[in-house]
Design a protein around this motif. Structure first.
Motif, mmCIF file in Angstrom:
data_model
loop_
_atom_site.group_PDB
_atom_site.id
_atom_site.type_symbol
_atom_site.label_atom_id
_atom_site.label_comp_id
_atom_site.label_asym_id
_atom_site.label_seq_id
_atom_site.Cartn_x
_atom_site.Cartn_y
_atom_site.Cartn_z
ATOM 1 N N UNK A 21 0.840 -1.205 0.000
ATOM 2 C CA UNK A 21 0.000 0.000 0.000
ATOM 3 C C UNK A 21 0.876 1.257 0.000
ATOM 4 N N UNK A 22 1.951 1.241 0.771
ATOM 5 C CA UNK A 22 2.848 2.406 0.802
ATOM 6 C C UNK A 22 3.561 2.618 -0.530
ATOM 7 N N UNK A 49 -6.469 5.208 -8.552
ATOM 8 C CA UNK A 49 -5.219 4.765 -9.166
ATOM 9 C C UNK A 49 -4.240 4.272 -8.106
ATOM 10 N N UNK A 50 -4.373 4.761 -6.874
ATOM 11 C CA UNK A 50 -3.524 4.298 -5.772
ATOM 12 C C UNK A 50 -3.731 2.799 -5.575
ATOM 13 N N UNK A 51 -4.981 2.363 -5.543
ATOM 14 C CA UNK A 51 -5.238 0.927 -5.371
ATOM 15 C C UNK A 51 -4.738 0.148 -6.581
ATOM 16 N N UNK A 52 -4.892 0.716 -7.769
ATOM 17 C CA UNK A 52 -4.409 0.028 -8.963
ATOM 18 C C UNK A 52 -2.895 -0.146 -8.909
ATOM 19 N N UNK A 53 -2.182 0.892 -8.481
ATOM 20 C CA UNK A 53 -0.730 0.785 -8.368
ATOM 21 C C UNK A 53 -0.336 -0.228 -7.300
ATOM 22 N N UNK A 54 -1.034 -0.231 -6.180
ATOM 23 C CA UNK A 54 -0.716 -1.198 -5.117
ATOM 24 C C UNK A 54 -0.899 -2.631 -5.608
#
Length: 148
Positions: A84-85, A119-124
């Motif tokens: 997540x980070x 997009x944060x969740x997609x990147x994670x």
């Protein structure tokens, strides 16, 4: 961009002497990563199952810990938190890149706007897929004997 994520994972593994404790069975991790990969393409045609797959991944990796050594002392962190980070910092870099005009998404053509938080969740999840590939390759490499 995916190649950069994979390269980051490999370099972090080497530089931080990374190891994983309580890794789930490799076939299960591969199955979840494959389902996530397929969902990135199929969500345009069938439903978006990202959150169900993310929940499955969280359950699968619930006990997993990454142990790393930034400077002579071992540190540990839940693998899920690490993913997540990393996803957050990629999302942040994406916002910085679009702010300075390195590229733009369609919604940013008139004026700059933040990259959507989803997009944060997609990147994670993308980092999870890359991590799974690297982990499986390292596992396979450890089991192969190459005569000198």
């Amino acid at each position: 961009m995916y190649a950069a994520v994979g390269s980051y994972i490999i370099q972090a593994w080497r530089l931080l002497q990374l190891r994983v404790e309580h890794h789930p069975p490799y076939w299960m991790a591969g199955l979840v990563a494959t389902a996530l990969y397929l969902n990135f393409f199929t969500h345009h045609f069938i439903g978006d199952y990202r959150w169900y797959l993310a929940a499955a991944a969280l359950g699968l990796y619930a006990r997993a810990q990454v142990v790393f050594r930034p400077h002579r002392i071992d540190r540990r962190m839940p693998l899920s938190l690490a993913l997540v980070l990393i996803g957050f910092f990629i999302w942040l870099a994406e916002n910085i890149g679009t702010f300075f005009g390195l590229w733009a998404y369609p919604h940013q053509l008139g004026a700059w706007a933040a990259v959507h938080v989803t997009k944060w969740s997609a990147w994670s999840l993308l980092v999870l897929m890359g991590f799974t590939i690297v982990t499986n390759l390292k596992h396979i490499k450890a089991t192969v004997h190459v005569p000198a």
